[in-house]
Enzyme design. Structure first.
Site, PDB file in Angstrom:
ATOM      1  N   SER A  57       0.782  -1.335  -0.100  1.00 61.69           N
ATOM      2  CA  SER A  57      -0.153   0.056   0.172  1.00 61.69           C
ATOM      3  C   SER A  57       0.976   1.191   0.022  1.00 61.69           C
ATOM      4  CB  SER A  57      -0.942  -0.020   1.181  1.00 61.69           C
ATOM      5  OG  SER A  57      -0.155  -0.009   2.291  1.00 61.69           O
TER       6      SER A  57
ATOM      7  N   PRO B  43      -0.522   2.643   5.056  1.00 66.31           N
ATOM      8  CA  PRO B  43      -1.572   3.268   4.371  1.00 66.31           C
ATOM      9  C   PRO B  43      -2.800   2.320   4.246  1.00 66.31           C
ATOM     10  CG  PRO B  43       0.760   3.882   3.012  1.00 66.31           C
ATOM     11  CD  PRO B  43       0.681   2.451   4.257  1.00 66.31           C
ATOM     12  N   TYR B  44      -2.392   1.263   4.144  1.00 70.15           N
ATOM     13  CA  TYR B  44      -3.851   0.179   3.806  1.00 70.15           C
ATOM     14  C   TYR B  44      -4.458   0.377   5.016  1.00 70.15           C
ATOM     15  CZ  TYR B  44      -6.110  -4.249   4.414  1.00 70.15           C
ATOM     16  OH  TYR B  44      -6.936  -5.336   4.708  1.00 70.15           O
ATOM     17  N   GLY B  45      -3.754   0.399   6.424  1.00 73.44           N
ATOM     18  CA  GLY B  45      -4.696   0.413   7.489  1.00 73.44           C
ATOM     19  C   GLY B  45      -5.274   1.674   7.661  1.00 73.44           C
TER      20      GLY B  45
ATOM     21  N   THR C 100      -6.693   3.216   5.447  1.00 75.36           N
ATOM     22  CA  THR C 100      -7.965   3.047   4.450  1.00 75.36           C
ATOM     23  C   THR C 100      -9.150   2.193   5.051  1.00 75.36           C
ATOM     24  OG1 THR C 100      -7.130   1.425   3.019  1.00 75.36           O
ATOM     25  CG2 THR C 100      -6.920   3.478   2.196  1.00 75.36           C
TER      26      THR C 100
END
Ligand code: UGA
Length: 316
Positions: A89, A148-150, A152
């Site tokens: 991510s 960054p995934y976390g 989102t």
């Protein structure tokens, strides 16, 4: 009862669909075959389901389908579609994560207003917590994602909560802790390690392998979805863990024992965004809807190894 599953051809979505069909439900499954891994793998995940009359498949994206019309036909939602993966991510493709994990979730929630939806189960992730000092992690532990995934997935959860508060959509978010088992995504650790062992290839281990995870077997994660759908409390978040904390190195030893082969390991730098340790306090789900994981790491890895050994061609 008819239920919608988004991301139905993915690892967890297809497993939920299989279980719900067995339980007698009708399913509308949607998937746009995002290219995070090959389409043929995802097609294979739903191959058997497509033969069932109670399974209706729609190829398309939440962001472009007439999702309101689909929601008119269902009594509940399992929102599983997302661009997954912590490590990937970072970088210039982050817009894909926001597009699918944030915008996609908002569009689905917005379209769910004023519909006859009994429950909206939203897939979230342990990555919303980031690096935590005190274990086990309970749902009241502060959320401070380190990938960054976390970020989102936390935004998706917050949206679900907002639409519960603002529009009474009965949302629940399930924070999955590293789910594994048959059909696991090919970018995930156990899939890669088992494949490498079978093929006699080298596998990179990020960091020293002493990181710990609360690995959750897929059948337990599916059971959590069904139970949360039936008895979870609206507007709540729940941890979905496997019930124990295992070092990555320990898991590798178990896979070696099951396969009877030695893994060729190459220890490399740890990845930005990877939490050092995860371990879920699952008492809230147990209390509210009787969540109780049944498959331990040895049995789970045995089932994943056997399945992958029989199905490796799909991934090559
Ligand atoms: C997994 C999923 O990929 C996420 O989508 C999910 O949101 C997350 O679990 C979660 O629990 O919230 P992760 O824990 O990184 O993320 O799962 P794995 O890919 O199975 O990795 C487990 C461990 O193995 C990590 O420490 C990772 O760094 C390590 N690993 C992974 C390697 O050492 N080598 C690899 O090739 C892959």
């Amino acid at each position: 009862m008819r239920l919608l599953i988004t991301g139905v051809s993915g690892f967890i979505g297809s497993s939920i669909a299989k279980k719900l069909i067995q339980e007698g439900y009708e399913i509308i499954g949607i998937d746009s075959f995002l290219d995070n891994y090959p389409k043929k793998i995802k097609e294979n995940n739903i191959r058997e389901l497509l033969k069932n009359k109670r399974f209706n498949f729609i190829e398309g994206n939440i962001l472009s389908l007439n999702i309101g019309k689909i929601l008119d036909q269902v009594d509940g939602v399992f929102h599983q579609s997302a661009i997954p993966g912590v490590r990937a991510s970072w970088g210039i493709n982050f817009n894909q994560y926001t597009e699918h994990n944030v915008n996609g979730t908002q569009v689905l929630l917005e379209a769910s207003k004023n519909k006859e939806i009994r429950k909206f189960v939203n897939a979230s992730s342990s990555s919303v917590y980031g690096d935590v000092n005190e274990l086990p992690i309970s749902e009241t532990t502060p959320t401070l994602p380190i990938s960054p995934y976390g970020v989102t997935k936390l935004a998706g959860e917050n949206l679900a909560n907002l639409y519960f508060k603002g529009y009474c959509i009965p949302t629940i978010s399930l924070r999955y802790f590293t789910v594994y088992g048959p059909r696991q995504r090919p970018d995930m650790a156990f899939h890669k390690i088992i494949t490498a062992i079978i093929l006699g290839r080298e596998i990179e281990i990020y960091g020293n392998g002493e990181q710990t995870r609360d690995f959750t077997f897929i059948d337990d994660a599916v059971e959590a979805n069904l139970k949360a759908f039936l008895n979870g409390k609206d507007g709540e978040v729940y941890n979905v863990g496997g019930g124990s904390r295992v070092k990555l190195n320990q898991a590798i030893r178990i896979i070696e024992e099951i396969s009877g082969k030695k893994a060729k390991l190459k220890y490399v730098d740890s990845h930005k965004g990877d939490a050092k340790h995860t371990y879920a306090d699952i008492s809230k789900g147990k209390k509210d809807f009787g969540y109780s994981p049944e498959i331990d790491i040895y049995e789970g890895l045995k089932r994943q190894f056997e399945w992958l050994n029989d199905n490796l061609d799909i991934y090559r």
